[in-house]
Design an enzyme around this catalytic site. Structure first.
Site, PDB file in Angstrom:
ATOM      1  N   ASP A  21     -10.524   6.146  -1.310  1.00 27.40           N
ATOM      2  CA  ASP A  21      -8.406   6.966  -1.920  1.00 27.40           C
ATOM      3  C   ASP A  21      -9.059   7.238  -3.753  1.00 27.40           C
ATOM      4  O   ASP A  21     -10.497   7.473  -3.365  1.00 27.40           O
ATOM      5  CB  ASP A  21      -7.354   5.789  -2.874  1.00 27.40           C
ATOM      6  CG  ASP A  21      -8.790   4.578  -3.271  1.00 27.40           C
ATOM      7  OD1 ASP A  21      -9.669   4.525  -3.504  1.00 27.40           O
ATOM      8  OD2 ASP A  21      -7.324   3.057  -3.930  1.00 27.40           O
ATOM      9  N   GLU A  33       1.292  -1.153   0.439  1.00 25.55           N
ATOM     10  CA  GLU A  33       0.402   0.209  -0.052  1.00 25.55           C
ATOM     11  C   GLU A  33       1.036   0.699  -0.062  1.00 25.55           C
ATOM     12  O   GLU A  33       0.032   2.516  -0.450  1.00 25.55           O
ATOM     13  CB  GLU A  33      -1.049  -0.017   1.264  1.00 25.55           C
ATOM     14  CG  GLU A  33      -1.854  -0.435   1.084  1.00 25.55           C
ATOM     15  CD  GLU A  33      -2.958  -0.594   0.191  1.00 25.55           C
ATOM     16  OE1 GLU A  33      -2.830   0.333  -0.619  1.00 25.55           O
ATOM     17  OE2 GLU A  33      -3.825  -1.540  -0.816  1.00 25.55           O
ATOM     18  N   TYR A  54      -5.925   6.126   4.864  1.00 23.40           N
ATOM     19  CA  TYR A  54      -6.459   5.923   3.654  1.00 23.40           C
ATOM     20  C   TYR A  54      -5.718   3.906   3.896  1.00 23.40           C
ATOM     21  O   TYR A  54      -6.195   2.663   4.500  1.00 23.40           O
ATOM     22  CB  TYR A  54      -5.633   5.519   2.543  1.00 23.40           C
ATOM     23  CG  TYR A  54      -5.955   4.503   1.910  1.00 23.40           C
ATOM     24  CD1 TYR A  54      -6.852   4.335   0.512  1.00 23.40           C
ATOM     25  CD2 TYR A  54      -4.346   4.456   1.353  1.00 23.40           C
ATOM     26  CE1 TYR A  54      -6.346   3.620  -0.428  1.00 23.40           C
ATOM     27  CE2 TYR A  54      -4.247   3.193  -0.011  1.00 23.40           C
ATOM     28  CZ  TYR A  54      -5.312   2.114  -0.491  1.00 23.40           C
ATOM     29  OH  TYR A  54      -5.203   1.822  -1.393  1.00 23.40           O
TER      30      TYR A  54
END
Length: 341
Positions: free
Chosen positions: A117, A16, A99
């Site tokens: 996002d 991520e 996020y």
DNA sequence: AATCCGGGGCG
DNA sequence: CGCCCAGGATT
């Protein structure tokens, strides 16, 4: 997508972070490289920053890499080497914002936190026909709230993944594949022909007006300039003596203004002409420029803080376009001869 | 709330 | 080539 179904928090976190602001086909080889060099949390916590940055080279946003190591060390010390599960603890890690915290919490731990996002925002804005700009405080709250209410609490990870995949592969920014979209029939934007208009792009930086009154002070064949040094536009470029105002100011008021008198007070001067420059548009500024040509005797005392430069040598200095254009259209030579000063 | 932080893709 | 994309930290 290659990370589908990944449950290892370390791997979820690493991917991520690497995929923040980065396309999969650009970042994926870096993810594999990092995984090979640092297969687990403890190896990353012991990594040398120099070495990690070398592996990150070319990916951009290098603070992500520094934060990665910082966070790994924080987990090793503050969290006893065990990856934190609570959303709040995840948020406390450097480089982990709303996020990434939601992504780790939902993918690795199955916790009910909705990811928001760019992909999710695009899907929601179009499907629900939401016109709020995502960058504003109001828009952020609206999309976060909506995403949270929408979340499937039975399988938050699957839900998040599905929504992001849809945004990335079908509901793409420029030319979405609406004909293949399973949500087409209920999509407000599609049904109302607003696909190209949503999501609303964030308002650009708000444009403010600045009024630059330049004094082109000519002493014989020379003119006064100085370098802009403050943290402002055109830093390190040159300019004429400047009087800036927040509002428009005509020539008559300008020459009676305080800064003008401070600058030229005890000099014998003569105003030659004032001319307005074409409006200069910058990203977040509009510069209204004017140039007032002023003659002073060649023998007059030098202006403190300014360079006195022969007009023939002006081409050796870098000027903002506003000034450069003025110079091109207004040769400064001969004025002294014409006026006898 | 605005600005910075690097890259790549697209029209 | 200019425009667009975008999460997090900083100020």
């Amino acid at each position: 997508m290659p990370w589908r179904g990944e449950k290892d928090p370390y791997r979820v976190w690493l991917s991520e972070v690497i995929l923040q602001q980065t396309r999969v086909d650009q970042g994926w080889s870096y993810y594999l490289k990092f995984l090979k060099a640092y297969p687990d949390l403890s190896s990353l916590a012991q990594a040398r920053e120099e070495e990690a940055l070398l592996a990150w080279q070319g990916l951009g946003y290098y603070s992500r890499c520094r934060h990665l190591l910082e966070a790994a060390r924080m987990i090793a010390t503050r969290f006893g080497g065990k990856f934190p599960e609570r959303h709040e603890d995840l948020l406390s890690l450097p480089g982990v914002g709303a996020y990434t915290a939601a992504a780790i919490a939902s993918f690795a731990f199955g916790l009910p936190h909705a990811v928001v996002d760019g992909n999710v925002i695009r899907v929601l804005a179009r499907f629900f026909g939401i016109g709020m700009a995502p960058g504003t405080a109001e828009g952020k709250a609206a999309f976060a709230g909506l995403a949270d209410r929408l979340l499937d609490r039975k399988d938050p990870g699957m839900h998040n993944q599905a929504l992001m995949d849809l945004g990335a592969q079908v509901c793409s920014p420029r030319s979405p594949s609406c004909p293949h979209c399973p949500l087409q029939g209920r999509c407000i934007a599609y049904r109302s022909g607003q696909i190209k208009l949503l999501p609303t792009r964030d308002p650009g930086p708000r444009v403010t007006d600045r009024y630059f009154h330049y004094l082109v002070i000519q002493a014989g064949d020379s003119v006064y300039i100085r370098k802009r040094t403050s943290n402002d536009i055109w830093k390190h470029l040159y300019e004429f003596p400047l009087i800036e105002t927040k509002r428009p100011l005509g020539p008559e008021k300008l020459i009676r203004s305080r800064p003008f008198c401070d600058l030229l007070g005890n000099l014998d001067f003569r105003i030659w002409e004032t001319r307005k420059a074409p409006l200069q548009k910058l990203t977040h500024r509009r510069i209204h420029g004017s140039f007032t040509r002023i003659l002073v005797p060649e023998s007059s005392a030098r202006l403190e803080g300014f360079l006195r430069v022969p007009v023939t040598e002006l081409s050796r200095y870098a000027f903002p376009r506003l000034i450069f254009s003025f110079l091109q259209g207004n040769p400064l030579t001969l004025l002294g001869l014409m006026t006898g000063l």
